[in-house]
Design a protein around this motif. Structure first.
Motif, PDB file in Angstrom:
ATOM      1  N   LEU A   1       0.819  -1.217   0.000  1.00 41.37           N
ATOM      2  CA  LEU A   1       0.000   0.000   0.000  1.00 41.37           C
ATOM      3  C   LEU A   1       0.852   1.266   0.000  1.00 41.37           C
ATOM      4  N   LEU A   2       2.167   1.129   0.133  1.00 38.74           N
ATOM      5  CA  LEU A   2       3.059   2.281   0.278  1.00 38.74           C
ATOM      6  C   LEU A   2       3.879   2.519  -0.987  1.00 38.74           C
ATOM      7  N   SER A   3       4.200   3.780  -1.249  1.00 34.21           N
ATOM      8  CA  SER A   3       5.068   4.105  -2.380  1.00 34.21           C
ATOM      9  C   SER A   3       6.470   3.561  -2.125  1.00 34.21           C
ATOM     10  N   HIS A   4       7.174   3.300  -3.203  1.00 36.32           N
ATOM     11  CA  HIS A   4       8.524   2.744  -3.091  1.00 36.32           C
ATOM     12  C   HIS A   4       9.450   3.683  -2.325  1.00 36.32           C
ATOM     13  N   SER A   5       9.374   4.982  -2.612  1.00 37.82           N
ATOM     14  CA  SER A   5      10.263   5.924  -1.944  1.00 37.82           C
ATOM     15  C   SER A   5       9.945   6.054  -0.459  1.00 37.82           C
ATOM     16  N   LEU A   6       8.662   5.963  -0.087  1.00 38.93           N
ATOM     17  CA  LEU A   6       8.310   6.027   1.332  1.00 38.93           C
ATOM     18  C   LEU A   6       8.805   4.781   2.064  1.00 38.93           C
ATOM     19  N   GLN A   7       8.708   3.637   1.445  1.00 36.76           N
ATOM     20  CA  GLN A   7       9.235   2.413   2.053  1.00 36.76           C
ATOM     21  C   GLN A   7      10.746   2.534   2.291  1.00 36.76           C
ATOM     22  N   GLN A   8      11.457   3.049   1.308  1.00 34.33           N
ATOM     23  CA  GLN A   8      12.901   3.185   1.461  1.00 34.33           C
ATOM     24  C   GLN A   8      13.262   4.189   2.549  1.00 34.33           C
ATOM     25  N   ARG A   9      12.476   5.234   2.661  1.00 39.81           N
ATOM     26  CA  ARG A   9      12.682   6.203   3.745  1.00 39.81           C
ATOM     27  C   ARG A   9      12.562   5.520   5.102  1.00 39.81           C
ATOM     28  N   HIS A  10      11.527   4.694   5.260  1.00 44.23           N
ATOM     29  CA  HIS A  10      11.340   3.967   6.525  1.00 44.23           C
ATOM     30  C   HIS A  10      12.539   3.084   6.845  1.00 44.23           C
ATOM     31  N   ILE A  11      13.034   2.399   5.814  1.00 49.63           N
ATOM     32  CA  ILE A  11      14.133   1.458   6.030  1.00 49.63           C
ATOM     33  C   ILE A  11      15.444   2.180   6.338  1.00 49.63           C
ATOM     34  N   LEU A  12      15.789   3.146   5.509  1.00 50.44           N
ATOM     35  CA  LEU A  12      17.091   3.798   5.650  1.00 50.44           C
ATOM     36  C   LEU A  12      17.183   4.682   6.891  1.00 50.44           C
ATOM     37  N   LEU A  13      16.042   5.250   7.314  1.00 55.55           N
ATOM     38  CA  LEU A  13      16.058   6.101   8.505  1.00 55.55           C
ATOM     39  C   LEU A  13      15.548   5.369   9.740  1.00 55.55           C
ATOM     40  N   ASP A  14      15.269   4.072   9.585  1.00 57.59           N
ATOM     41  CA  ASP A  14      14.815   3.245  10.709  1.00 57.59           C
ATOM     42  C   ASP A  14      13.600   3.878  11.403  1.00 57.59           C
ATOM     43  N   ILE A  15      12.583   4.208  10.594  1.00 56.20           N
ATOM     44  CA  ILE A  15      11.363   4.824  11.111  1.00 56.20           C
ATOM     45  C   ILE A  15      10.322   3.736  11.337  1.00 56.20           C
TER      46      ILE A  15
ATOM     47  N   LEU B   1       4.304   8.607   8.686  1.00 58.64           N
ATOM     48  CA  LEU B   1       3.247   8.887   7.714  1.00 58.64           C
ATOM     49  C   LEU B   1       3.528  10.092   6.826  1.00 58.64           C
ATOM     50  N   SER B   2       4.457  10.965   7.228  1.00 58.24           N
ATOM     51  CA  SER B   2       4.657  12.219   6.500  1.00 58.24           C
ATOM     52  C   SER B   2       6.132  12.487   6.230  1.00 58.24           C
ATOM     53  N   TRP B   3       6.374  13.143   5.102  1.00 59.13           N
ATOM     54  CA  TRP B   3       7.693  13.654   4.813  1.00 59.13           C
ATOM     55  C   TRP B   3       7.865  14.986   5.543  1.00 59.13           C
ATOM     56  N   PRO B   4       9.106  15.390   5.799  1.00 58.97           N
ATOM     57  CA  PRO B   4       9.325  16.667   6.495  1.00 58.97           C
ATOM     58  C   PRO B   4       8.688  17.834   5.755  1.00 58.97           C
TER      59      PRO B   4
ATOM     60  N   SER C   1      10.705  17.831  -3.792  1.00 53.91           N
ATOM     61  CA  SER C   1       9.432  18.135  -3.140  1.00 53.91           C
ATOM     62  C   SER C   1       9.425  19.533  -2.584  1.00 53.91           C
ATOM     63  N   GLU C   2       8.203  20.010  -2.175  1.00 53.99           N
ATOM     64  CA  GLU C   2       8.038  21.329  -1.588  1.00 53.99           C
ATOM     65  C   GLU C   2       8.458  21.368  -0.135  1.00 53.99           C
ATOM     66  N   HIS C   3       8.738  20.200   0.393  1.00 51.90           N
ATOM     67  CA  HIS C   3       8.858  20.122   1.835  1.00 51.90           C
ATOM     68  C   HIS C   3      10.063  20.885   2.368  1.00 51.90           C
ATOM     69  N   ASP C   4       9.837  21.703   3.364  1.00 55.56           N
ATOM     70  CA  ASP C   4      10.906  22.365   4.090  1.00 55.56           C
ATOM     71  C   ASP C   4      11.342  21.409   5.187  1.00 55.56           C
ATOM     72  N   ASP C   5      12.611  21.080   5.212  1.00 55.70           N
ATOM     73  CA  ASP C   5      13.098  20.075   6.158  1.00 55.70           C
ATOM     74  C   ASP C   5      13.197  20.667   7.554  1.00 55.70           C
ATOM     75  N   ASP C   6      12.205  20.288   8.395  1.00 54.11           N
ATOM     76  CA  ASP C   6      12.241  20.763   9.779  1.00 54.11           C
ATOM     77  C   ASP C   6      12.642  19.645  10.727  1.00 54.11           C
TER      78      ASP C   6
ATOM     79  N   SER D   1      13.024  14.381  -0.641  1.00 57.68           N
ATOM     80  CA  SER D   1      12.482  14.588  -1.973  1.00 57.68           C
ATOM     81  C   SER D   1      11.541  13.450  -2.323  1.00 57.68           C
ATOM     82  N   TYR D   2      10.679  13.708  -3.295  1.00 62.53           N
ATOM     83  CA  TYR D   2       9.705  12.712  -3.709  1.00 62.53           C
ATOM     84  C   TYR D   2      10.216  11.894  -4.874  1.00 62.53           C
ATOM     85  N   GLY D   3      10.053  10.561  -4.758  1.00 64.90           N
ATOM     86  CA  GLY D   3      10.152   9.703  -5.914  1.00 64.90           C
ATOM     87  C   GLY D   3      11.486   9.633  -6.593  1.00 64.90           C
TER      88      GLY D   3
END
Length: 237
Positions: free
Chosen positions: A31-45, A54-57, A159-164, A174-176
Motif C-alpha cells: 500500500l506504500l510508495s517505493h520511496s516512502l518504504q525506502q525512507r522507513h528502512i534507511l532512517l529506521d522509522i 506517515l509524513s515527509w518533512p 518536493s516542496e517540503h521544508d526540512d524541519d 524529496s519525492y520519488g
C-alpha cells in the motif's frame, strides 16, 4: 484500466492511518510508495513515530497528523467527501486528495502512481493543492507533455517540503527519486465539469508544478518518456 485513483484506495489507507495514535503495526508494504518504504528502512522509522512514519518533512505535517487524529466519524462516511487533483511530470504522477470534512485548509493525502497498475500512499500534508494541480489525470498529463523542457535533464524534481527534522537525511526529503518512470495508455476526453468545480480549479490552471513542489519544475523530454492515459478521466470519486 481505471487509472484515476478510486475512493476504495483512499478509504483503505485511512483504515490504517486514522487515528495515527493507534498505529501499532506497519502498514502493508503493497500500500506504500517505493520511496516512502525506502525512507522507513534507511532512517529506521517505525509506526510508533506516526508523524515521521506517515509524513515527509514539511511545515504542515504536524497539522496533518492532528487532522488524521480528529477523524471521529465512521470512515466509510467520507466516501463522497474527497476532492482529487493530479500533478504529473515525465517520471512521476501524484494524486492529491483533500479530505473535505477537515476544512478548507485541512488534510491532504498524497498517493504516488507505482508505474504499473495502482496508486500507493505517499504522504499526509495539508491543503491547498500544490501549483499545477489539475482536476483530472488526463489534463495533468497533457499539461506535462506540452511543457517545453528547459534543461537536458540535469535537474531532478524535488518536493516542496521544508526540512524541519534535522535527523532526516536530506536525500529522503524529496519525492520519488527512485522511481523508474511512468507509462500510461492513450487519453480519452473528460466530461464537462459543473460551474462550481471550474471556479474551484481556476486558481490552479496557470501554474505548472510537480508532486508537492512550490516552484514550477522543468519537464524532461515528455514526448519520449510519457505516453498518454487511457480509460476514464475521473474528476472526483
Amino acid at each position: 484500466m481505471d487509472v484515476p485513483i478510486s475512493s476504495y484506495t483512499i478509504n483503505l489507507i485511512l483504515q490504517y492511518i486514522s487515528p495515527p495514535s493507534q498505529l501499532i503495526n506497519p502498514i502493508p508494504s503493497n500500500l506504500l510508495s517505493h520511496s516512502l518504504q525506502q525512507r522507513h528502512i534507511l532512517l529506521d522509522i517505525s509506526p510508533d513515530q506516526p508523524t515521521t512514519y506517515l509524513s515527509w518533512p514539511s511545515l504542515g505535517r504536524d497539522r496533518a497528523i492532528q487532522h488524521l487524529e480528529s477523524l471521529q466519524m465512521p470512515l466509510n462516511e467520507l466516501v463522497p467527501d474527497f476532492l482529487v487533483g493530479y500533478t504529473v511530470d515525465p517520471e512521476h504522477a501524484y494524486a492529491h486528495v483533500h479530505v473535505k470534512p477537515t476544512g478548507e485548509d485541512g488534510l491532504r493525502l498524497v498517493f504516488e502512481w507505482d508505474g504499473q497498475d495502482s496508486w500507493k500512499y505517499h504522504d499526509s500534508n495539508v491543503m491547498p493543492f500544490p501549483p499545477g494541480t489539475h482536476p483530472s489525470l488526463t489534463d495533468a498529463i497533457a499539461a506535462a507533455t506540452m511543457s517545453t523542457p528547459e534543461s537536458s535533464g540535469e535537474n531532478r524534481d524535488k518536493s516542496e517540503h521544508d526540512d524541519d527534522d534535522s535527523d532526516d537525511n536530506d536525500y529522503w526529503n524529496s519525492y520519488g527519486t527512485e522511481d523508474k518512470g511512468m507509462q500510461f495508455p492513450p487519453p480519452t476526453s473528460k466530461g464537462e465539469s459543473d460551474a462550481s468545480e471550474d471556479a474551484y480549479w481556476a486558481q490552479y490552471a496557470s501554474v505548472q508544478g510537480t508532486a508537492d513542489s512550490t516552484i514550477p519544475s522543468p519537464v524532461h523530454k515528455t514526448a519520449r518518456k510519457l505516453q498518454s492515459v487511457s480509460g476514464r478521466a475521473s474528476r472526483f470519486p
